[in-house]
Design a protein around this motif. Structure first.
Motif, PDB file in Angstrom:
ATOM      1  N   PHE A 191     -21.994  71.970  25.573  1.00 44.40           N
ATOM      2  CA  PHE A 191     -21.900  70.671  26.549  1.00 44.40           C
ATOM      3  C   PHE A 191     -21.972  70.910  27.247  1.00 44.40           C
ATOM      4  O   PHE A 191     -20.961  71.451  28.445  1.00 44.40           O
ATOM      5  CB  PHE A 191     -20.200  69.923  26.132  1.00 44.40           C
ATOM      6  CG  PHE A 191     -20.730  68.255  26.169  1.00 44.40           C
ATOM      7  CD1 PHE A 191     -21.395  67.317  24.709  1.00 44.40           C
ATOM      8  CD2 PHE A 191     -19.499  67.590  26.889  1.00 44.40           C
ATOM      9  CE1 PHE A 191     -20.848  66.043  25.664  1.00 44.40           C
ATOM     10  CE2 PHE A 191     -19.971  66.092  26.819  1.00 44.40           C
ATOM     11  CZ  PHE A 191     -20.159  65.547  25.547  1.00 44.40           C
ATOM     12  N   HIS A 192     -22.674  69.466  28.008  1.00 45.57           N
ATOM     13  CA  HIS A 192     -23.495  69.266  29.976  1.00 45.57           C
ATOM     14  C   HIS A 192     -21.980  68.481  30.288  1.00 45.57           C
ATOM     15  O   HIS A 192     -22.555  67.150  29.601  1.00 45.57           O
ATOM     16  CB  HIS A 192     -24.599  69.288  30.124  1.00 45.57           C
ATOM     17  CG  HIS A 192     -24.866  69.405  31.433  1.00 45.57           C
ATOM     18  ND1 HIS A 192     -24.994  68.328  32.154  1.00 45.57           N
ATOM     19  CD2 HIS A 192     -24.622  70.023  32.430  1.00 45.57           C
ATOM     20  CE1 HIS A 192     -25.482  68.723  33.080  1.00 45.57           C
ATOM     21  NE2 HIS A 192     -24.726  69.324  33.758  1.00 45.57           N
ATOM     22  N   ASP A 193     -21.253  68.024  30.968  1.00 47.57           N
ATOM     23  CA  ASP A 193     -20.664  66.919  30.724  1.00 47.57           C
ATOM     24  C   ASP A 193     -20.665  65.897  32.233  1.00 47.57           C
ATOM     25  O   ASP A 193     -19.552  65.686  32.199  1.00 47.57           O
ATOM     26  CB  ASP A 193     -18.820  67.542  30.957  1.00 47.57           C
ATOM     27  CG  ASP A 193     -18.447  68.541  32.779  1.00 47.57           C
ATOM     28  OD1 ASP A 193     -19.588  68.804  32.701  1.00 47.57           O
ATOM     29  OD2 ASP A 193     -17.113  68.745  31.744  1.00 47.57           O
ATOM     30  N   ILE A 228     -24.280  64.988  34.458  1.00 42.88           N
ATOM     31  CA  ILE A 228     -25.572  65.379  35.250  1.00 42.88           C
ATOM     32  C   ILE A 228     -25.713  65.907  36.015  1.00 42.88           C
ATOM     33  O   ILE A 228     -25.188  65.428  37.120  1.00 42.88           O
ATOM     34  CB  ILE A 228     -25.568  63.916  35.412  1.00 42.88           C
ATOM     35  CG1 ILE A 228     -25.363  62.467  33.857  1.00 42.88           C
ATOM     36  CG2 ILE A 228     -27.668  63.377  35.585  1.00 42.88           C
ATOM     37  CD1 ILE A 228     -26.124  61.148  34.771  1.00 42.88           C
ATOM     38  N   ASP A 229     -26.911  66.168  36.646  1.00 41.93           N
ATOM     39  CA  ASP A 229     -27.801  66.981  37.669  1.00 41.93           C
ATOM     40  C   ASP A 229     -28.252  66.815  37.896  1.00 41.93           C
ATOM     41  O   ASP A 229     -29.774  66.002  36.737  1.00 41.93           O
ATOM     42  CB  ASP A 229     -28.574  68.833  36.257  1.00 41.93           C
ATOM     43  CG  ASP A 229     -27.359  69.496  36.432  1.00 41.93           C
ATOM     44  OD1 ASP A 229     -25.559  68.899  36.546  1.00 41.93           O
ATOM     45  OD2 ASP A 229     -27.470  70.580  35.576  1.00 41.93           O
ATOM     46  N   PHE A 230     -29.034  66.197  39.168  1.00 43.07           N
ATOM     47  CA  PHE A 230     -29.765  65.703  39.917  1.00 43.07           C
ATOM     48  C   PHE A 230     -30.447  66.317  41.108  1.00 43.07           C
ATOM     49  O   PHE A 230     -29.721  67.077  41.652  1.00 43.07           O
ATOM     50  CB  PHE A 230     -29.145  64.160  40.837  1.00 43.07           C
ATOM     51  CG  PHE A 230     -28.463  63.029  39.971  1.00 43.07           C
ATOM     52  CD1 PHE A 230     -29.599  61.802  40.049  1.00 43.07           C
ATOM     53  CD2 PHE A 230     -27.040  63.261  39.888  1.00 43.07           C
ATOM     54  CE1 PHE A 230     -29.062  61.435  39.231  1.00 43.07           C
ATOM     55  CE2 PHE A 230     -26.421  62.314  39.095  1.00 43.07           C
ATOM     56  CZ  PHE A 230     -27.353  60.914  38.814  1.00 43.07           C
ATOM     57  N   ARG A 257     -17.827  78.536  32.830  1.00 44.14           N
ATOM     58  CA  ARG A 257     -19.512  79.022  32.680  1.00 44.14           C
ATOM     59  C   ARG A 257     -20.024  77.806  34.080  1.00 44.14           C
ATOM     60  O   ARG A 257     -21.459  77.618  33.969  1.00 44.14           O
ATOM     61  CB  ARG A 257     -19.501  77.947  31.333  1.00 44.14           C
ATOM     62  CG  ARG A 257     -19.626  79.710  30.396  1.00 44.14           C
ATOM     63  CD  ARG A 257     -18.985  79.062  29.145  1.00 44.14           C
ATOM     64  NE  ARG A 257     -18.441  77.256  28.834  1.00 44.14           N
ATOM     65  CZ  ARG A 257     -18.723  76.628  28.437  1.00 44.14           C
ATOM     66  NH1 ARG A 257     -18.630  76.924  26.496  1.00 44.14           N
ATOM     67  NH2 ARG A 257     -17.768  76.263  27.645  1.00 44.14           N
ATOM     68  N   HIS A 258     -19.104  76.954  34.173  1.00 45.37           N
ATOM     69  CA  HIS A 258     -19.873  75.672  35.074  1.00 45.37           C
ATOM     70  C   HIS A 258     -19.574  75.873  36.396  1.00 45.37           C
ATOM     71  O   HIS A 258     -18.979  74.529  37.067  1.00 45.37           O
ATOM     72  CB  HIS A 258     -19.847  74.952  34.027  1.00 45.37           C
ATOM     73  CG  HIS A 258     -20.934  73.716  34.857  1.00 45.37           C
ATOM     74  ND1 HIS A 258     -21.697  72.385  34.367  1.00 45.37           N
ATOM     75  CD2 HIS A 258     -21.501  72.920  36.166  1.00 45.37           C
ATOM     76  CE1 HIS A 258     -22.499  71.818  34.886  1.00 45.37           C
ATOM     77  NE2 HIS A 258     -22.501  72.853  36.092  1.00 45.37           N
ATOM     78  N   SER A 259     -19.015  76.786  37.198  1.00 41.34           N
ATOM     79  CA  SER A 259     -18.705  77.024  37.983  1.00 41.34           C
ATOM     80  C   SER A 259     -18.977  76.059  39.080  1.00 41.34           C
ATOM     81  O   SER A 259     -20.532  76.130  39.414  1.00 41.34           O
ATOM     82  CB  SER A 259     -18.781  78.751  38.858  1.00 41.34           C
ATOM     83  OG  SER A 259     -18.218  78.517  40.190  1.00 41.34           O
ATOM     84  N   PRO A 311     -31.234  74.811  43.145  1.00 44.39           N
ATOM     85  CA  PRO A 311     -30.500  73.520  44.137  1.00 44.39           C
ATOM     86  C   PRO A 311     -30.429  72.531  43.434  1.00 44.39           C
ATOM     87  O   PRO A 311     -31.429  72.122  42.533  1.00 44.39           O
ATOM     88  CB  PRO A 311     -31.261  73.398  45.510  1.00 44.39           C
ATOM     89  CG  PRO A 311     -32.283  75.068  45.456  1.00 44.39           C
ATOM     90  CD  PRO A 311     -32.120  75.342  44.341  1.00 44.39           C
ATOM     91  N   HIS A 312     -29.267  71.651  42.683  1.00 44.68           N
ATOM     92  CA  HIS A 312     -28.806  70.646  42.061  1.00 44.68           C
ATOM     93  C   HIS A 312     -27.856  70.300  42.717  1.00 44.68           C
ATOM     94  O   HIS A 312     -26.915  70.962  42.860  1.00 44.68           O
ATOM     95  CB  HIS A 312     -29.334  70.406  41.201  1.00 44.68           C
ATOM     96  CG  HIS A 312     -27.801  71.736  40.128  1.00 44.68           C
ATOM     97  ND1 HIS A 312     -27.687  73.381  39.991  1.00 44.68           N
ATOM     98  CD2 HIS A 312     -27.218  70.927  39.150  1.00 44.68           C
ATOM     99  CE1 HIS A 312     -26.859  73.461  39.441  1.00 44.68           C
ATOM    100  NE2 HIS A 312     -26.893  72.463  38.732  1.00 44.68           N
ATOM    101  N   LEU A 313     -27.346  69.097  42.360  1.00 45.83           N
ATOM    102  CA  LEU A 313     -25.984  68.267  42.574  1.00 45.83           C
ATOM    103  C   LEU A 313     -25.386  68.329  40.861  1.00 45.83           C
ATOM    104  O   LEU A 313     -26.808  67.743  39.575  1.00 45.83           O
ATOM    105  CB  LEU A 313     -26.092  66.677  43.168  1.00 45.83           C
ATOM    106  CG  LEU A 313     -24.853  65.787  42.795  1.00 45.83           C
ATOM    107  CD1 LEU A 313     -24.202  66.721  43.769  1.00 45.83           C
ATOM    108  CD2 LEU A 313     -25.106  64.358  43.489  1.00 45.83           C
ATOM    109  N   HIS A 314     -24.584  68.623  40.316  1.00 42.93           N
ATOM    110  CA  HIS A 314     -23.799  68.021  39.656  1.00 42.93           C
ATOM    111  C   HIS A 314     -23.307  67.384  39.595  1.00 42.93           C
ATOM    112  O   HIS A 314     -21.871  67.187  40.665  1.00 42.93           O
ATOM    113  CB  HIS A 314     -23.501  69.516  38.806  1.00 42.93           C
ATOM    114  CG  HIS A 314     -22.509  68.644  37.591  1.00 42.93           C
ATOM    115  ND1 HIS A 314     -22.572  69.464  36.630  1.00 42.93           N
ATOM    116  CD2 HIS A 314     -21.203  68.571  37.014  1.00 42.93           C
ATOM    117  CE1 HIS A 314     -22.161  69.111  35.239  1.00 42.93           C
ATOM    118  NE2 HIS A 314     -20.678  68.300  35.854  1.00 42.93           N
ATOM    119  N   PHE A 315     -22.968  65.925  39.047  1.00 48.70           N
ATOM    120  CA  PHE A 315     -21.960  64.675  39.287  1.00 48.70           C
ATOM    121  C   PHE A 315     -21.012  64.180  37.976  1.00 48.70           C
ATOM    122  O   PHE A 315     -22.010  63.981  36.592  1.00 48.70           O
ATOM    123  CB  PHE A 315     -23.220  63.297  39.432  1.00 48.70           C
ATOM    124  CG  PHE A 315     -22.632  62.259  39.952  1.00 48.70           C
ATOM    125  CD1 PHE A 315     -21.816  61.553  41.071  1.00 48.70           C
ATOM    126  CD2 PHE A 315     -22.304  61.216  38.615  1.00 48.70           C
ATOM    127  CE1 PHE A 315     -20.991  60.722  41.310  1.00 48.70           C
ATOM    128  CE2 PHE A 315     -21.358  60.160  38.708  1.00 48.70           C
ATOM    129  CZ  PHE A 315     -20.334  59.985  39.993  1.00 48.70           C
TER     130      PHE A 315
HETATM  131 ZN   LIG Z   1     -24.440  70.660  35.440  1.00 50.45          ZN
END
Ligand SMILES: [Zn+2]
Length: 149
Positions: free
Chosen positions: A25-27, A29-31, A65-67, A123-127
């Motif tokens: 589950f991806h909690d 949004i990746d931008f 897993r999502h450091s 490179p991405h932003l996880h929001f």
């Molecule tokens: Zn993410």
């Protein structure tokens, strides 16, 4: 809310996804920005409640897993006053952040730059977003209108 990056592309939406052959589950949004502009902007006015520049310390605040690497949390006021709602937004995978705890933030203010930091595949932003009781919520409805179709 405004988009947290210029000229946004969603590289991974909120919800179930398959990563390395495993469903998870991806909690958030990746931008990424189509223009390559890595600046990250506050989606709404608010105040910084957490800022993190230290990777080891960040591991305590994010699952393995999502450091998130370098991250900040902003308490945003959203909606018409009076009775504006508070949401807590996490901005993860920042290479650096340019704000400090307790700093007041305007909508659209630059808060850092996204990077290939933490556990990340480029490179991405996880929001991601929590409600006022710190329950994780789907940010998609609040970003409707600024997300690319
Ligand atoms: Zn993410």
């Amino acid at each position: 809310m405004r988009s947290p990056v210029n000229d946004p592309r969603v590289s991974s939406p909120y919800g179930m996804r398959v990563l390395n052959g495993k469903e998870q589950f991806h909690d958030g949004i990746d931008f990424v920005s189509r223009s390559g502009d890595r600046r990250v902007f506050a989606v709404a006015p608010g105040v910084v409640v957490f800022d993190m520049d230290d990777y080891e310390e960040a591991l305590r605040w994010t699952d393995r897993r999502h450091s998130g690497g370098n991250m900040i949390i902003i308490a945003h006021d959203v909606g018409p006053a009076p009775g504006a709602r508070v949401y807590y937004a996490r901005y993860l995978h920042l290479g650096e952040n340019t704000v400090r705890k307790n700093q007041e933030i305007d909508e659209g203010e630059v808060v850092g730059e996204y990077a290939d930091a933490g556990i990340s595949f480029g490179p991405h932003l996880h929001f991601d977003l929590y409600d006022s009781a710190w329950r994780k919520i789907d940010p998609t409805p609040l970003l409707r209108g600024v997300l690319p179709s």
